[in-house]
Design a protein around this motif. Structure first.
Motif, PDB file in Angstrom:
ATOM      1  N   THR A 134      -3.471   7.080  -6.241  1.00  0.00           N
ATOM      2  CA  THR A 134      -4.664   6.419  -6.758  1.00  0.00           C
ATOM      3  C   THR A 134      -4.529   4.903  -6.725  1.00  0.00           C
ATOM      4  O   THR A 134      -3.429   4.342  -6.666  1.00  0.00           O
ATOM      5  N   SER A 135      -5.682   4.252  -6.808  1.00  0.00           N
ATOM      6  CA  SER A 135      -5.690   2.802  -7.008  1.00  0.00           C
ATOM      7  C   SER A 135      -5.095   2.511  -8.378  1.00  0.00           C
ATOM      8  O   SER A 135      -5.385   3.205  -9.353  1.00  0.00           O
ATOM      9  N   GLY A 136      -4.257   1.519  -8.433  1.00  0.00           N
ATOM     10  CA  GLY A 136      -3.554   1.212  -9.669  1.00  0.00           C
ATOM     11  C   GLY A 136      -2.197   1.867  -9.746  1.00  0.00           C
ATOM     12  O   GLY A 136      -1.343   1.459 -10.537  1.00  0.00           O
ATOM     13  N   PHE A 137      -1.989   2.900  -8.907  1.00  0.00           N
ATOM     14  CA  PHE A 137      -0.679   3.553  -8.818  1.00  0.00           C
ATOM     15  C   PHE A 137       0.018   3.199  -7.515  1.00  0.00           C
ATOM     16  O   PHE A 137       1.161   2.753  -7.515  1.00  0.00           O
ATOM     17  N   ALA A 138      -0.666   3.410  -6.393  1.00  0.00           N
ATOM     18  CA  ALA A 138      -0.057   3.214  -5.081  1.00  0.00           C
ATOM     19  C   ALA A 138      -0.563   1.971  -4.361  1.00  0.00           C
ATOM     20  O   ALA A 138       0.058   1.511  -3.410  1.00  0.00           O
ATOM     21  N   TYR A 139      -1.677   1.433  -4.794  1.00  0.00           N
ATOM     22  CA  TYR A 139      -2.250   0.245  -4.164  1.00  0.00           C
ATOM     23  C   TYR A 139      -3.240  -0.373  -5.136  1.00  0.00           C
ATOM     24  O   TYR A 139      -3.604   0.240  -6.156  1.00  0.00           O
ATOM     25  N   GLY A 140      -3.697  -1.554  -4.813  1.00  0.00           N
ATOM     26  CA  GLY A 140      -4.709  -2.192  -5.647  1.00  0.00           C
ATOM     27  C   GLY A 140      -4.444  -3.677  -5.808  1.00  0.00           C
ATOM     28  O   GLY A 140      -3.331  -4.155  -5.541  1.00  0.00           O
ATOM     29  N   PRO A 141      -5.436  -4.426  -6.239  1.00  0.00           N
ATOM     30  CA  PRO A 141      -5.314  -5.885  -6.307  1.00  0.00           C
ATOM     31  C   PRO A 141      -4.259  -6.375  -7.289  1.00  0.00           C
ATOM     32  O   PRO A 141      -3.738  -7.481  -7.145  1.00  0.00           O
ATOM     33  N   ALA A 142      -3.926  -5.560  -8.285  1.00  0.00           N
ATOM     34  CA  ALA A 142      -2.932  -5.984  -9.274  1.00  0.00           C
ATOM     35  C   ALA A 142      -1.506  -5.629  -8.855  1.00  0.00           C
ATOM     36  O   ALA A 142      -0.551  -5.949  -9.575  1.00  0.00           O
ATOM     37  N   LEU A 143      -1.372  -4.982  -7.693  1.00  0.00           N
ATOM     38  CA  LEU A 143      -0.066  -4.512  -7.234  1.00  0.00           C
ATOM     39  C   LEU A 143       0.410  -5.352  -6.049  1.00  0.00           C
ATOM     40  O   LEU A 143      -0.368  -6.107  -5.462  1.00  0.00           O
ATOM     41  N   PRO A 144       1.690  -5.229  -5.672  1.00  0.00           N
ATOM     42  CA  PRO A 144       2.194  -5.980  -4.513  1.00  0.00           C
ATOM     43  C   PRO A 144       1.405  -5.653  -3.253  1.00  0.00           C
ATOM     44  O   PRO A 144       0.772  -4.590  -3.156  1.00  0.00           O
ATOM     45  N   PRO A 145       1.409  -6.548  -2.275  1.00  0.00           N
ATOM     46  CA  PRO A 145       0.637  -6.312  -1.042  1.00  0.00           C
ATOM     47  C   PRO A 145       1.151  -5.093  -0.282  1.00  0.00           C
ATOM     48  O   PRO A 145       2.326  -4.748  -0.380  1.00  0.00           O
ATOM     49  N   PRO A 146       0.262  -4.449   0.473  1.00  0.00           N
ATOM     50  CA  PRO A 146       0.663  -3.244   1.203  1.00  0.00           C
ATOM     51  C   PRO A 146       1.474  -3.560   2.460  1.00  0.00           C
ATOM     52  O   PRO A 146       1.714  -4.704   2.786  1.00  0.00           O
ATOM     53  N   TYR A 147       1.851  -2.499   3.134  1.00  0.00           N
ATOM     54  CA  TYR A 147       2.582  -2.572   4.399  1.00  0.00           C
ATOM     55  C   TYR A 147       3.912  -3.295   4.238  1.00  0.00           C
ATOM     56  O   TYR A 147       4.135  -4.381   4.756  1.00  0.00           O
ATOM     57  N   GLY A 148       4.797  -2.637   3.503  1.00  0.00           N
ATOM     58  CA  GLY A 148       6.163  -3.126   3.407  1.00  0.00           C
ATOM     59  C   GLY A 148       6.587  -3.552   2.034  1.00  0.00           C
ATOM     60  O   GLY A 148       7.726  -3.325   1.623  1.00  0.00           O
ATOM     61  N   ASP A 149       5.708  -4.177   1.302  1.00  0.00           N
ATOM     62  CA  ASP A 149       6.049  -4.680  -0.021  1.00  0.00           C
ATOM     63  C   ASP A 149       5.320  -3.926  -1.125  1.00  0.00           C
ATOM     64  O   ASP A 149       5.224  -4.404  -2.251  1.00  0.00           O
ATOM     65  N   GLY A 150       4.803  -2.747  -0.816  1.00  0.00           N
ATOM     66  CA  GLY A 150       4.012  -1.991  -1.767  1.00  0.00           C
ATOM     67  C   GLY A 150       4.792  -1.560  -2.991  1.00  0.00           C
ATOM     68  O   GLY A 150       6.024  -1.673  -3.061  1.00  0.00           O
ATOM     69  N   VAL A 151       4.065  -1.026  -3.950  1.00  0.00           N
ATOM     70  CA  VAL A 151       4.637  -0.699  -5.255  1.00  0.00           C
ATOM     71  C   VAL A 151       5.710   0.383  -5.164  1.00  0.00           C
ATOM     72  O   VAL A 151       6.571   0.479  -6.038  1.00  0.00           O
ATOM     73  N   LEU A 152       5.709   1.201  -4.113  1.00  0.00           N
ATOM     74  CA  LEU A 152       6.688   2.275  -3.976  1.00  0.00           C
ATOM     75  C   LEU A 152       7.866   1.883  -3.090  1.00  0.00           C
ATOM     76  O   LEU A 152       8.626   2.734  -2.628  1.00  0.00           O
ATOM     77  N   ALA A 153       8.032   0.598  -2.858  1.00  0.00           N
ATOM     78  CA  ALA A 153       9.144   0.108  -2.035  1.00  0.00           C
ATOM     79  C   ALA A 153      10.474   0.549  -2.628  1.00  0.00           C
ATOM     80  O   ALA A 153      10.616   0.699  -3.844  1.00  0.00           O
ATOM     81  N   GLY A 154      11.443   0.757  -1.733  1.00  0.00           N
ATOM     82  CA  GLY A 154      12.759   1.205  -2.142  1.00  0.00           C
ATOM     83  C   GLY A 154      12.965   2.693  -1.942  1.00  0.00           C
ATOM     84  O   GLY A 154      14.094   3.188  -2.039  1.00  0.00           O
ATOM     85  N   ARG A 155      11.889   3.406  -1.647  1.00  0.00           N
ATOM     86  CA  ARG A 155      11.985   4.839  -1.423  1.00  0.00           C
ATOM     87  C   ARG A 155      11.998   5.150   0.068  1.00  0.00           C
ATOM     88  O   ARG A 155      11.368   4.460   0.859  1.00  0.00           O
ATOM     89  N   ARG A 156      12.702   6.206   0.428  1.00  0.00           N
ATOM     90  CA  ARG A 156      12.681   6.717   1.789  1.00  0.00           C
ATOM     91  C   ARG A 156      11.617   7.801   1.904  1.00  0.00           C
ATOM     92  O   ARG A 156      11.229   8.414   0.900  1.00  0.00           O
ATOM     93  N   ALA A 157      11.147   8.074   3.117  1.00  0.00           N
ATOM     94  CA  ALA A 157      10.124   9.092   3.332  1.00  0.00           C
ATOM     95  C   ALA A 157      10.377   9.792   4.658  1.00  0.00           C
ATOM     96  O   ALA A 157      10.710   9.141   5.655  1.00  0.00           O
TER      97      ALA A 157
END
Length: 271
Positions: A134-157
């Motif tokens: 959801t917005s506010g969890f995985a992306y959104g204006p209050a979170l780090p920018p997407p594509y590399g620096d997103g809020v879930l950084a540090g995890r492997r997939a």
């Protein structure tokens, strides 16, 4: 084994990690179910903690609707992004969504196990993505920018997929297109967008009829990929804020190796 060798091996042995495996297949006796069981057992034997979300067994609700957002007034137009962000930040999401978000945050790595249906993931898995990220969890204006620096950084997939077609059909000249292109929306648009580092997908081809010897070989190959979950180099997608893109979010001219085109433009040089 001398003390120096033992110390060196310990240094390169990854510590215990937390791994979420999400399985999407309706048949508990399927190849996908067998690969899920194998992955869980193999990872636990290596000392890792593993949690499983078997979406069909959970009878996961695949559609986003107003029931997901208790903060949404019934007499108002549903704006999904705004409603999801509001309820995410206020802790009012549907309990099933909140539980899956907790699993993602708990994890050091996420594995998605599914059959490739119509060049994509099964609808139930797409619905898991739609509702959980959801917005506010995985992306959104209050979170780090997407594509590399997103809020879930540090995890492997890792995507672990099965396909009924032969592998050559998913090659550079194959009629289905390269598997990396088919899976780009998940590799780049889900994992990398939210900051997770995607590994090269693991695939079992010609999977409709898999004799015992080929299944054994597939398990051995999968074991090697699971062993490298935290040591293999991820796909080197370009960071949005790394200087390769302009303010219009387009790749700057001349950044790519001459002759590169298509989706490969967004993959940087490998080490």
């Amino acid at each position: 084994m001398n003390e120096a060798t033992s110390t060196s091996q310990q240094r390169h042995q990854p510590r215990s990690k937390k791994i979420l495996v999400v399985c999407a297949h309706p048949e508990p006796r399927s190849l996908n179910a067998a690969l899920t069981v194998f992955a869980v057992e193999h990872l636990r034997a290596a000392g890792h903690e593993v949690r499983v979300s078997d979406l069909y067994a959970m009878k996961w609700k695949a559609t986003v609707d107003a029931d997901d957002f208790s903060g949404h007034a019934a007499d108002r137009r549903l704006r999904v992004m705004a409603a999801s962000e509001q309820d995410t930040l206020s802790g009012r999401l549907s309990p099933d969504i909140a539980a899956e978000q907790e699993k993602v945050l708990w994890s050091d790595a996420v594995i998605l196990q599914f059959p490739v249906w119509w060049f994509s993931a099964p609808a139930i898995l797409k619905g898991w993505i739609d509702r959980v990220f959801t917005s506010g969890f995985a992306y959104g204006p209050a979170l780090p920018p997407p594509y590399g620096d997103g809020v879930l950084a540090g995890r492997r997939a890792l995507l672990s997929v099965t396909a009924g077609a032969r592998g050559s059909a998913f090659s550079d000249r194959g009629v289905h297109g390269r598997l990396s292109d088919v899976l780009h929306p998940l590799q780049h648009g889900l994992f990398w967008f939210t900051g997770m580092a995607p590994l090269e997908p693991f695939a079992v081809y010609d999977a409709n009829e898999l004799p015992a010897e080929r299944f054994a070989a597939a398990r051995e190959a999968y074991a090697r990929r699971l062993d490298g979950l935290f040591t293999d180099e991820p796909v080197p997608f370009r960071s949005l804020v790394g200087g390769d893109y302009g303010r219009d979010m387009r790749l700057l001219p001349g950044v790519e190796v001459p002759g590169t085109n298509g989706l490969d433009l967004h993959v940087g040089p490998r080490r």
